[in-house]
Design a protein around this motif. Sequence first.
Motif, PDB file in Angstrom:
ATOM      1  N   LYS A   1      -9.641  -7.574  -1.884  1.00  0.00           N
ATOM      2  CA  LYS A   1     -10.767  -6.637  -1.969  1.00  0.00           C
ATOM      3  C   LYS A   1     -10.292  -5.198  -1.778  1.00  0.00           C
ATOM      4  O   LYS A   1     -10.711  -4.283  -2.495  1.00  0.00           O
ATOM      5  CB  LYS A   1     -11.813  -6.999  -0.911  1.00  0.00           C
ATOM      6  CG  LYS A   1     -13.058  -6.135  -0.958  1.00  0.00           C
ATOM      7  CD  LYS A   1     -14.072  -6.593   0.089  1.00  0.00           C
ATOM      8  CE  LYS A   1     -15.324  -5.714   0.052  1.00  0.00           C
ATOM      9  NZ  LYS A   1     -16.317  -6.135   1.076  1.00  0.00           N
ATOM     10  N   ARG A   2      -9.390  -4.999  -0.816  1.00  0.00           N
ATOM     11  CA  ARG A   2      -8.895  -3.651  -0.533  1.00  0.00           C
ATOM     12  C   ARG A   2      -8.124  -3.082  -1.718  1.00  0.00           C
ATOM     13  O   ARG A   2      -8.340  -1.942  -2.130  1.00  0.00           O
ATOM     14  CB  ARG A   2      -8.009  -3.671   0.716  1.00  0.00           C
ATOM     15  CG  ARG A   2      -7.594  -2.287   1.185  1.00  0.00           C
ATOM     16  CD  ARG A   2      -7.037  -2.305   2.589  1.00  0.00           C
ATOM     17  NE  ARG A   2      -5.606  -2.507   2.632  1.00  0.00           N
ATOM     18  CZ  ARG A   2      -4.995  -3.610   3.031  1.00  0.00           C
ATOM     19  NH1 ARG A   2      -5.706  -4.642   3.432  1.00  0.00           N
ATOM     20  NH2 ARG A   2      -3.684  -3.704   3.045  1.00  0.00           N
TER      21      ARG A   2
ATOM     22  N   GLU B   1      -9.374 -10.476   1.957  1.00  0.00           N
ATOM     23  CA  GLU B   1      -9.616  -9.101   2.408  1.00  0.00           C
ATOM     24  C   GLU B   1      -8.626  -8.125   1.780  1.00  0.00           C
ATOM     25  O   GLU B   1      -8.976  -6.986   1.451  1.00  0.00           O
ATOM     26  CB  GLU B   1      -9.578  -9.006   3.938  1.00  0.00           C
ATOM     27  CG  GLU B   1      -8.275  -9.408   4.603  1.00  0.00           C
ATOM     28  CD  GLU B   1      -8.172 -10.900   4.892  1.00  0.00           C
ATOM     29  OE1 GLU B   1      -7.298 -11.270   5.705  1.00  0.00           O
ATOM     30  OE2 GLU B   1      -8.953 -11.688   4.319  1.00  0.00           O
ATOM     31  N   ALA B   2      -7.376  -8.575   1.581  1.00  0.00           N
ATOM     32  CA  ALA B   2      -6.383  -7.717   0.924  1.00  0.00           C
ATOM     33  C   ALA B   2      -6.724  -7.545  -0.552  1.00  0.00           C
ATOM     34  O   ALA B   2      -6.597  -6.452  -1.109  1.00  0.00           O
ATOM     35  CB  ALA B   2      -4.984  -8.311   1.074  1.00  0.00           C
TER      36      ALA B   2
ATOM     37  N   GLU C   1       0.833  -1.207   0.000  1.00  0.00           N
ATOM     38  CA  GLU C   1       0.000   0.000   0.000  1.00  0.00           C
ATOM     39  C   GLU C   1       0.868   1.257   0.000  1.00  0.00           C
ATOM     40  O   GLU C   1       0.561   2.242  -0.687  1.00  0.00           O
ATOM     41  CB  GLU C   1      -0.928  -0.003   1.215  1.00  0.00           C
ATOM     42  CG  GLU C   1      -1.985   1.087   1.166  1.00  0.00           C
ATOM     43  CD  GLU C   1      -3.002   0.977   2.296  1.00  0.00           C
ATOM     44  OE1 GLU C   1      -3.675   1.991   2.563  1.00  0.00           O
ATOM     45  OE2 GLU C   1      -3.123  -0.105   2.903  1.00  0.00           O
TER      46      GLU C   1
END
Length: 208
Positions: A162-163, A159-160, A135
Amino acid sequence: MDMIRNREEAAQLLTERLLKYKGESGVVLAIPRGGVPVAAPIAKALGMPLEVTVSKKIGHPLNPEFAIGAVSMDSVIYDHRSDVSEEYIAAEVQRIRESIQQKYNLFMGNRRHIPFKDRIVIIVDDGIATGKTLEATVKLVQKEQPRRVVVAVPVAPPEAAKRFSGLVDEFVCLLTPPFFQAVGQFYEAFSQTSDEEVMQLLQEQDNV
């Protein structure tokens, strides 16, 4: 597919998903060290230059392996936590910046940074765990106003995935297993990549 044989197979499979960018004005940006053996064949196949960026996680003061943020040469992200002081964060940022500048100089040598403005930038790593360092890299790249930012990785927790799908223009990932502990568990062979291997791969790409 539940497992990836090695970084070479990861590069081959990701290249197939990225061939639409062949011939475009772009840069493949690898996150060392493990991302470089994945990125180098992609850069060669797409006819793009290969560059590296260096980011490092900020570890929790009581558990350095637990990432609470990340630092790149030009950006910082971290979780505001009641059990971590701003003084600790500031000191870690300064310490890490000095370390990553040395590492960047080692890898890049006298190569000049390729400007990202108006180019397609494909950021490649060998997998995502927390995603903090990646990120930080994305934010660093976006500051240069590229035409398009693509993140390509072999494996990431759902979850990563999706982020990052919401952070960049395109997120390419081969595996998003629901039970995720570490990147290496989804490779049959996952040896450490040395500084020397990174420098050799960069040198080979220079000669293409």
